[in-house]
Design a protein around this motif. Sequence first.
Motif, PDB file in Angstrom:
ATOM      1  N   VAL A  59     -27.845  23.835  -3.083  1.00 52.15           N
ATOM      2  CA  VAL A  59     -26.789  22.865  -3.318  1.00 52.15           C
ATOM      3  C   VAL A  59     -26.353  22.982  -4.771  1.00 52.15           C
ATOM      4  O   VAL A  59     -27.140  22.727  -5.686  1.00 52.15           O
ATOM      5  N   LEU A  60     -25.120  23.428  -4.970  1.00 50.14           N
ATOM      6  CA  LEU A  60     -24.615  23.592  -6.327  1.00 50.14           C
ATOM      7  C   LEU A  60     -23.976  22.284  -6.791  1.00 50.14           C
ATOM      8  O   LEU A  60     -23.222  21.655  -6.064  1.00 50.14           O
ATOM      9  N   SER A  61     -24.295  21.899  -8.004  1.00 46.40           N
ATOM     10  CA  SER A  61     -23.755  20.666  -8.549  1.00 46.40           C
ATOM     11  C   SER A  61     -22.357  20.916  -9.101  1.00 46.40           C
ATOM     12  O   SER A  61     -22.154  21.797  -9.927  1.00 46.40           O
ATOM     13  N   VAL A  62     -21.395  20.157  -8.610  1.00 49.54           N
ATOM     14  CA  VAL A  62     -20.018  20.290  -9.059  1.00 49.54           C
ATOM     15  C   VAL A  62     -19.592  18.973  -9.700  1.00 49.54           C
ATOM     16  O   VAL A  62     -19.698  17.918  -9.090  1.00 49.54           O
ATOM     17  N   LYS A  63     -19.097  19.060 -10.908  1.00 50.01           N
ATOM     18  CA  LYS A  63     -18.642  17.860 -11.597  1.00 50.01           C
ATOM     19  C   LYS A  63     -17.320  17.417 -11.004  1.00 50.01           C
ATOM     20  O   LYS A  63     -16.430  18.228 -10.743  1.00 50.01           O
ATOM     21  N   MET A  64     -17.186  16.115 -10.799  1.00 48.02           N
ATOM     22  CA  MET A  64     -15.967  15.569 -10.223  1.00 48.02           C
ATOM     23  C   MET A  64     -15.219  14.759 -11.282  1.00 48.02           C
ATOM     24  O   MET A  64     -15.830  14.078 -12.110  1.00 48.02           O
ATOM     25  N   TYR A  65     -13.901  14.845 -11.244  1.00 42.76           N
ATOM     26  CA  TYR A  65     -13.068  14.116 -12.195  1.00 42.76           C
ATOM     27  C   TYR A  65     -12.129  13.169 -11.464  1.00 42.76           C
ATOM     28  O   TYR A  65     -11.726  13.420 -10.320  1.00 42.76           O
ATOM     29  N   THR A  66     -11.764  12.092 -12.130  1.00 42.24           N
ATOM     30  CA  THR A  66     -10.774  11.171 -11.581  1.00 42.24           C
ATOM     31  C   THR A  66      -9.381  11.705 -11.904  1.00 42.24           C
ATOM     32  O   THR A  66      -9.212  12.614 -12.718  1.00 42.24           O
ATOM     33  N   THR A  67      -8.375  11.122 -11.270  1.00 38.29           N
ATOM     34  CA  THR A  67      -7.006  11.519 -11.582  1.00 38.29           C
ATOM     35  C   THR A  67      -6.663  11.172 -13.032  1.00 38.29           C
ATOM     36  O   THR A  67      -5.867  11.861 -13.666  1.00 38.29           O
ATOM     37  N   GLY A  68      -7.292  10.115 -13.551  1.00 38.29           N
ATOM     38  CA  GLY A  68      -7.087   9.761 -14.954  1.00 38.29           C
ATOM     39  C   GLY A  68      -7.623  10.838 -15.891  1.00 38.29           C
ATOM     40  O   GLY A  68      -6.997  11.171 -16.903  1.00 38.29           O
ATOM     41  N   ASP A  69      -8.800  11.375 -15.541  1.00 39.09           N
ATOM     42  CA  ASP A  69      -9.378  12.465 -16.335  1.00 39.09           C
ATOM     43  C   ASP A  69      -8.427  13.655 -16.357  1.00 39.09           C
ATOM     44  O   ASP A  69      -8.121  14.211 -17.425  1.00 39.09           O
TER      45      ASP A  69
END
Length: 226
Positions: free
Chosen positions: A88-98
Amino acid sequence: MYMFNLAEKEVAISEAVTISELIKNYLPESDTDKLPALIKAIANYIEKTSIQNPVTLLQEVQQSLSEPHRALQRLLIHMVTVGTSEDVLSVKMYTTGDVARFFGVSVATVNNWINQGRFQGVVKGERFKQARIPENAVYVAPTGVKTTISEAAQRYEEEQVRLGRNKPVTTVEELAELVNAVVYFENKYGGTLETTLGQRSDLTPAEKRDAEQWAGLLRSIERRNA
């Protein structure tokens, strides 16, 4: 999520090979010419949704289109291998604001990009819910230039350091971005959601998208103020 032991993994891969061979041996020749369209669609799906862009796989598939059953076999084996893997690869998630900060645009613009399909690897979420954009997603500019979100984030951070502005974004700043996006829609339609688009039943597709985004922004502001 299903877990696989070694024997099950081997069976799954074997079945992937069998399926491609069955297609080769039993698909009517008149339908063989239609197979590349399916292969291209599957390849596009893998490219858009993979955590790591499988460049080598896609190149192999492109080179094998003259032998569609072989190209399909390669795709099926890849999908089964990924599906049976426990990694399981960790993927950083961003908000639309980011993402709006990274590209120097408004949240409303990012939402429009999502609706226009300008992000590869991003699927529009449930209605009124703020989208989450993975760092490996790819933004495709009108010129055709592609930029991953991680690349845009890195450039943004480097620029902030250069300008001496590398401070964490506060909750107040995030709220201000949401409010600015709401103001954008209020200026565009000349009033609040309730008094403009919310009063009409004959919205165009573009207006419907705006109404959904507008309502989503208002809900995000309400949650932050709760």
